[in-house]
Scaffold this motif. Sequence first.
Motif, PDB file in Angstrom:
ATOM      1  N   HIS A  80      40.543  35.497  34.688  1.00 53.57           N
ATOM      2  CA  HIS A  80      40.109  35.790  33.294  1.00 53.57           C
ATOM      3  C   HIS A  80      39.620  34.375  32.523  1.00 53.57           C
ATOM      4  O   HIS A  80      38.467  34.381  31.752  1.00 53.57           O
ATOM      5  CB  HIS A  80      41.281  36.440  32.539  1.00 53.57           C
ATOM      6  CG  HIS A  80      41.617  37.776  32.789  1.00 53.57           C
ATOM      7  ND1 HIS A  80      42.976  38.539  32.676  1.00 53.57           N
ATOM      8  CD2 HIS A  80      40.891  38.826  33.672  1.00 53.57           C
ATOM      9  CE1 HIS A  80      42.914  39.540  33.301  1.00 53.57           C
ATOM     10  NE2 HIS A  80      41.665  39.936  33.711  1.00 53.57           N
ATOM     11  N   ALA A  81      40.370  33.488  33.044  1.00 48.88           N
ATOM     12  CA  ALA A  81      39.964  32.186  32.421  1.00 48.88           C
ATOM     13  C   ALA A  81      38.508  31.654  32.774  1.00 48.88           C
ATOM     14  O   ALA A  81      37.784  31.256  32.044  1.00 48.88           O
ATOM     15  CB  ALA A  81      40.838  30.808  32.736  1.00 48.88           C
ATOM     16  N   ARG A  82      38.221  32.257  34.199  1.00 52.85           N
ATOM     17  CA  ARG A  82      36.834  31.640  34.563  1.00 52.85           C
ATOM     18  C   ARG A  82      35.792  32.578  33.738  1.00 52.85           C
ATOM     19  O   ARG A  82      34.611  32.338  33.315  1.00 52.85           O
ATOM     20  CB  ARG A  82      36.790  32.083  36.067  1.00 52.85           C
ATOM     21  CG  ARG A  82      37.484  30.938  36.973  1.00 52.85           C
ATOM     22  CD  ARG A  82      36.972  31.091  38.153  1.00 52.85           C
ATOM     23  NE  ARG A  82      37.448  32.305  39.005  1.00 52.85           N
ATOM     24  CZ  ARG A  82      38.561  32.557  39.601  1.00 52.85           C
ATOM     25  NH1 ARG A  82      39.582  31.813  39.632  1.00 52.85           N
ATOM     26  NH2 ARG A  82      38.728  33.650  40.056  1.00 52.85           N
ATOM     27  N   GLN A  83      36.165  33.786  33.465  1.00 51.39           N
ATOM     28  CA  GLN A  83      35.114  34.950  33.134  1.00 51.39           C
ATOM     29  C   GLN A  83      35.148  34.367  31.455  1.00 51.39           C
ATOM     30  O   GLN A  83      34.018  34.712  30.872  1.00 51.39           O
ATOM     31  CB  GLN A  83      35.878  36.248  32.779  1.00 51.39           C
ATOM     32  CG  GLN A  83      35.912  36.657  34.147  1.00 51.39           C
ATOM     33  CD  GLN A  83      34.618  36.866  35.068  1.00 51.39           C
ATOM     34  OE1 GLN A  83      34.031  36.332  35.856  1.00 51.39           O
ATOM     35  NE2 GLN A  83      33.772  37.677  34.365  1.00 51.39           N
ATOM     36  N   ALA A  84      36.126  33.860  31.000  1.00 51.83           N
ATOM     37  CA  ALA A  84      35.997  33.526  29.616  1.00 51.83           C
ATOM     38  C   ALA A  84      35.224  31.955  29.339  1.00 51.83           C
ATOM     39  O   ALA A  84      35.098  31.714  27.923  1.00 51.83           O
ATOM     40  CB  ALA A  84      37.433  33.443  28.748  1.00 51.83           C
ATOM     41  N   GLY A  85      34.967  31.220  30.382  1.00 50.35           N
ATOM     42  CA  GLY A  85      34.345  30.077  30.543  1.00 50.35           C
ATOM     43  C   GLY A  85      35.409  28.933  29.934  1.00 50.35           C
ATOM     44  O   GLY A  85      34.806  27.880  29.623  1.00 50.35           O
ATOM     45  N   VAL A  86      36.579  29.314  30.051  1.00 56.23           N
ATOM     46  CA  VAL A  86      37.647  28.118  29.694  1.00 56.23           C
ATOM     47  C   VAL A  86      38.733  27.669  30.821  1.00 56.23           C
ATOM     48  O   VAL A  86      39.569  27.244  30.745  1.00 56.23           O
ATOM     49  CB  VAL A  86      38.660  28.612  28.580  1.00 56.23           C
ATOM     50  CG1 VAL A  86      37.936  28.926  27.254  1.00 56.23           C
ATOM     51  CG2 VAL A  86      39.189  29.859  28.822  1.00 56.23           C
ATOM     52  N   GLU A  87      37.914  27.908  32.197  1.00 54.37           N
ATOM     53  CA  GLU A  87      38.707  27.557  33.363  1.00 54.37           C
ATOM     54  C   GLU A  87      39.414  26.279  33.341  1.00 54.37           C
ATOM     55  O   GLU A  87      40.462  25.857  33.876  1.00 54.37           O
ATOM     56  CB  GLU A  87      38.143  27.842  34.370  1.00 54.37           C
ATOM     57  CG  GLU A  87      38.718  27.787  35.816  1.00 54.37           C
ATOM     58  CD  GLU A  87      37.880  27.960  37.134  1.00 54.37           C
ATOM     59  OE1 GLU A  87      38.143  27.986  38.077  1.00 54.37           O
ATOM     60  OE2 GLU A  87      36.623  28.052  36.794  1.00 54.37           O
ATOM     61  N   GLU A  88      38.624  25.201  32.940  1.00 58.05           N
ATOM     62  CA  GLU A  88      38.868  23.871  32.835  1.00 58.05           C
ATOM     63  C   GLU A  88      39.674  23.655  31.685  1.00 58.05           C
ATOM     64  O   GLU A  88      40.343  22.386  31.665  1.00 58.05           O
ATOM     65  CB  GLU A  88      37.630  23.029  32.916  1.00 58.05           C
ATOM     66  CG  GLU A  88      36.957  23.389  34.244  1.00 58.05           C
ATOM     67  CD  GLU A  88      35.656  22.203  34.352  1.00 58.05           C
ATOM     68  OE1 GLU A  88      35.537  21.430  33.381  1.00 58.05           O
ATOM     69  OE2 GLU A  88      34.908  22.349  35.435  1.00 58.05           O
ATOM     70  N   LYS A  89      40.098  24.327  30.731  1.00 54.53           N
ATOM     71  CA  LYS A  89      40.908  24.143  29.545  1.00 54.53           C
ATOM     72  C   LYS A  89      42.438  24.565  29.646  1.00 54.53           C
ATOM     73  O   LYS A  89      43.041  24.051  28.760  1.00 54.53           O
ATOM     74  CB  LYS A  89      40.338  24.990  28.296  1.00 54.53           C
ATOM     75  CG  LYS A  89      38.641  24.776  28.195  1.00 54.53           C
ATOM     76  CD  LYS A  89      38.525  23.067  27.414  1.00 54.53           C
ATOM     77  CE  LYS A  89      37.181  23.117  27.063  1.00 54.53           C
ATOM     78  NZ  LYS A  89      36.759  21.723  26.179  1.00 54.53           N
ATOM     79  N   VAL A  90      42.396  25.406  30.773  1.00 53.60           N
ATOM     80  CA  VAL A  90      43.854  25.987  30.806  1.00 53.60           C
ATOM     81  C   VAL A  90      44.329  25.744  32.241  1.00 53.60           C
ATOM     82  O   VAL A  90      43.667  25.939  33.119  1.00 53.60           O
ATOM     83  CB  VAL A  90      43.864  27.473  30.481  1.00 53.60           C
ATOM     84  CG1 VAL A  90      45.225  27.973  30.568  1.00 53.60           C
ATOM     85  CG2 VAL A  90      43.179  27.722  29.156  1.00 53.60           C
TER      86      VAL A  90
END
Length: 387
Positions: free
Chosen positions: A271-281
Amino acid sequence: MSKIELIATATFGLEAVVAREVRELGYEDLMVEDARVTFAGDEAAVCRANLWLRTADRVLLKMGEFKALTFDELFEKTRALPWPDWIPENAAFPVQGKSVKSQLHSVPDCQAIVKKAVVEKMKQKYKREWFQETGPQYTIEVALLKDMVTLTIDTSGAGLHKRGYRKLGSQAPLKETLAAAMVLLSRWHPEHTLIDPFCGSGTIPIEAALIGSNLAPGLHRAFASEKWPVISKALWAKAREEAKGLAYYTQPLHIIGSDIDGEVLSLARYHARQAGVEEKVFFQKLPVSGLRSKHKYGYIICNPPYGERLGDTKQAEDLYRETGKTFKALDTWSFYILAAHPNFERLFGRKPDKKRKLYNGRIQCNYYQYYGPRPPRKIEPFEETTL
């Protein structure tokens, strides 16, 4: 552009949060009522509100409001409204309805009468007897409350909680809109560490990352009103470009999600990858009893399992006790906990500084807020991504 009235619908308890968001978009002329915030805007406001509102359920175009005690009144006053100004000749316009404490209590009858009245108005404009309804969607709602009728058209389509990143389901998902509200109510600042030790499929950490990066939650999804001729493609393009320009893509964040279920953590990472925040979490498998941090100040925002929802009540109660003991060691942190158990405070071992009634779906909960000491103005630098 013309002045129009819009309604941002809200879950009970979140009206003030939605109102704050509306004001931050620059719309000051608003009215807050139960489950809705009404505000004035223009066609561009339809685009911006749908793209940016994190805690609202939908954005509705308000067509009219009046008192009706009879079906004749409902028909005539509905027909008098300017439906063809918005609804084109080929539009699909289904009618939904609800009625609370009103003389016109039969919802199917109210829906049928509103549909007939709109058709009659459309006949006057388009000079035809039949509408095939094969074009863009204009979902009309007739809502009656204590004999007051509010007629709206839904500009959103799918509910605003459907950001587009959560393609896969987990056992007990938290709505994205409620997760965002939990973060906004905490007044968390992106310079501080944020941990969710019961992160499940990652909704709270992901919503925090979107907030911390100032990413519009609706940027990667479509809305019903994007296909409406009256709202130009140029307006939508401008609103999306504005949103992209306001994003803090390089904002450093220290957001951590942990859980004891490794399988659900794989969902969270997806889900983080899909939201574009994979590197933020950063996600890791860890029981709440293992929670530690090298940072002196931070925020814990979480939605621990409910006995009503995941496992039995005793397991949930044992978990609350364990959580209280673990959090006690983080005595300079702030805690924000959504829980439904009536004895949560006793089990957790501490009374909150503040609590707020919220609803997670149909479950009535309290949002327990425990304030840590105010950190010094200079924020400590982030260390390696670890608890």
